[in-house]
Structure formats: C-alpha cells, structure tokens
Design a protein around this motif. Structure first.
Motif, PDB file in Angstrom:
ATOM      1  N   LEU A  33       9.383 -44.048   2.487  1.00 50.93           N
ATOM      2  CA  LEU A  33       8.482 -44.079   1.342  1.00 50.93           C
ATOM      3  C   LEU A  33       8.584 -45.351   0.513  1.00 50.93           C
ATOM      4  CD1 LEU A  33       8.796 -40.373   0.203  1.00 50.93           C
ATOM      5  CD2 LEU A  33       6.873 -41.458   1.372  1.00 50.93           C
ATOM      6  N   HIS A  34       9.767 -45.914   0.390  1.00 51.83           N
ATOM      7  CA  HIS A  34       9.903 -47.126  -0.423  1.00 51.83           C
ATOM      8  C   HIS A  34      11.121 -47.916   0.035  1.00 51.83           C
ATOM      9  CE1 HIS A  34       9.474 -49.697  -3.936  1.00 51.83           C
ATOM     10  NE2 HIS A  34       8.334 -49.077  -4.170  1.00 51.83           N
ATOM     11  N   THR A  55      12.994 -49.984  -1.534  1.00 53.78           N
ATOM     12  CA  THR A  55      14.104 -50.113  -2.479  1.00 53.78           C
ATOM     13  C   THR A  55      15.069 -48.938  -2.421  1.00 53.78           C
ATOM     14  OG1 THR A  55      12.786 -49.139  -4.250  1.00 53.78           O
ATOM     15  CG2 THR A  55      12.779 -51.542  -4.057  1.00 53.78           C
ATOM     16  N   THR A  62       8.915 -39.909  -3.433  1.00 62.55           N
ATOM     17  CA  THR A  62      10.142 -40.692  -3.335  1.00 62.55           C
ATOM     18  C   THR A  62      11.262 -40.005  -4.099  1.00 62.55           C
ATOM     19  OG1 THR A  62       8.849 -42.705  -3.151  1.00 62.55           O
ATOM     20  CG2 THR A  62      11.139 -42.964  -3.761  1.00 62.55           C
ATOM     21  N   TYR A  78       5.606 -42.296  -5.666  1.00 62.43           N
ATOM     22  CA  TYR A  78       6.839 -42.203  -6.421  1.00 62.43           C
ATOM     23  C   TYR A  78       7.319 -40.755  -6.584  1.00 62.43           C
ATOM     24  CZ  TYR A  78       5.653 -46.984  -7.345  1.00 62.43           C
ATOM     25  OH  TYR A  78       5.332 -48.304  -7.183  1.00 62.43           O
ATOM     26  N   TYR A 108       4.924 -43.545 -14.342  1.00 62.58           N
ATOM     27  CA  TYR A 108       4.666 -43.350 -12.916  1.00 62.58           C
ATOM     28  C   TYR A 108       4.772 -41.887 -12.497  1.00 62.58           C
ATOM     29  CZ  TYR A 108       4.278 -48.290 -12.032  1.00 62.58           C
ATOM     30  OH  TYR A 108       3.851 -49.574 -12.018  1.00 62.58           O
ATOM     31  N   ARG A 163       1.028 -41.009  -6.942  1.00 63.26           N
ATOM     32  CA  ARG A 163       1.440 -42.072  -6.042  1.00 63.26           C
ATOM     33  C   ARG A 163       2.613 -41.579  -5.217  1.00 63.26           C
ATOM     34  NH1 ARG A 163       1.125 -47.937  -8.872  1.00 63.26           N
ATOM     35  NH2 ARG A 163      -1.010 -47.810  -9.568  1.00 63.26           N
TER      36      ARG A 163
END
Length: 178
Positions: A80-81, A83, A25, A22, A15, A20
């Motif tokens: 952004l995410h 999690t 992130t 990530y 990744y 992306r």
C-alpha cells in the motif's frame, strides 16, 4: 505517547477523512502491530517451531494467528505504501530489544521472526521493483526537492503547527512541537 501524537496530528486527522489508501494502510499496519504484540507477550509459545516438534506439541492457534497477522499485515502494508518499510524496521527493532533484554525469548523465537520477515518480503517482492525504480530512477526528475536535515525538521514540525494562528510566537511553536 505515540497514540496521542497520531490522534492529535492535523495531517493524520485530515487524511483520515479522505477516501484514500491511508485508511487501508493504517489497517494493515495495525494488523502487523497486533500480531507483533501477541508474539511479544507470549514469547514461550511463539518460540515453538512453527511445524510439529518432536514432542508432538504444535503452536497454539492464537500464536499461529499472530504470526499470520504480522506476515499478512506487513506484506499488505508494503504493497500500500513504500514508507511502511519503516514500520517493519520499527517492529524489528522492538522485537530485537525484547529478544535481547527479556526472559522467555529463545533462539527459536528469533528464527521464527526472521522467517516471518522473509515471508512478508517474498509476498511483497513485486512492489520492491517499483520502489527501486522510484527511489533511484524517477526521483531525480521529481518536482519536490529533497529536504536537508534542517528543512526536514521544519517540515515535520510544520505538520503540527501549521494550523495555529501566526500570533502564537513563531519559533516558539516550532520549539514546542519539537
């Protein structure tokens, strides 16, 4: 050990090569962790009230930058995410352990920490509506089944050993990864 695990994880390497979210992130997470690191290494300065206190001393610029770094990094990471709420939980656990077991951490440090987390949460408040919708509403119709404890461990171990040849010993590779 964590850096070694991240640096050798095939999933993270894969990744990291894609354009992306990530990458951003990781940037936001590292900004928050950098701010936390400065705050934990300078507890006396970080324990000062964020506003001017009675003696006329203010918080040093580096510490104000650390607080701002943590707040902005945490808020952007949450945007952004979803999690990355676990990043904030981990940062809070590290901060709580340092506050409980180290000298130099005053009660004011905990108040500042709570204030910083409340500010980060307020900045990221719009994303929580989407989080609640996805976690409660749309996940029931999601095409991926929720893993149990055993299958969750297998999935986590598979992230590290899926690239290995099949002749490496089957369950031995999973045991080694665990």
């Amino acid at each position: 050990l964590t850096a070694l695990g991240v640096a050798t994880s095939p999933v993270v390497i894969y990744y990291s090569q894609e354009a992306r979210v990530y990458t951003f992130t990781m940037l936001a997470a590292m900004l928050a962790v950098w701010g936390l690191m400065l705050l934990l290494t300078h507890p006396a300065a970080a324990s000062r009230p964020l506003a001017l206190n009675g003696m006329g001393r203010t918080v040093p610029k580096a510490i104000r930058l650390a607080w701002a770094s943590y707040i902005l990094g945490a808020a952007v990471a949450l945007y952004l995410h979803f999690t990355l709420v676990f990043l904030l939980i981990g940062c809070t656990a590290a901060a709580a352990l340092c506050w409980l077991f180290s000298r130099g951490f005053r009660r004011r440090w905990a108040i500042n920490w709570l204030t910083a987390n409340v500010l980060a949460t307020i900045l990221a408040a719009p994303v929580f509506a989407a989080f609640v919708y996805h976690s409660l509403g749309s996940m029931g119709d999601f095409w991926i089944l929720r893993p149990g404890v055993y299958s969750g461990l297998v999935i986590a171990a598979d992230a590290y050993v899926s690239h290995l040849p099949t002749y490496t010993g089957g369950y031995f590779a999973y045991l080694f990864a665990a």
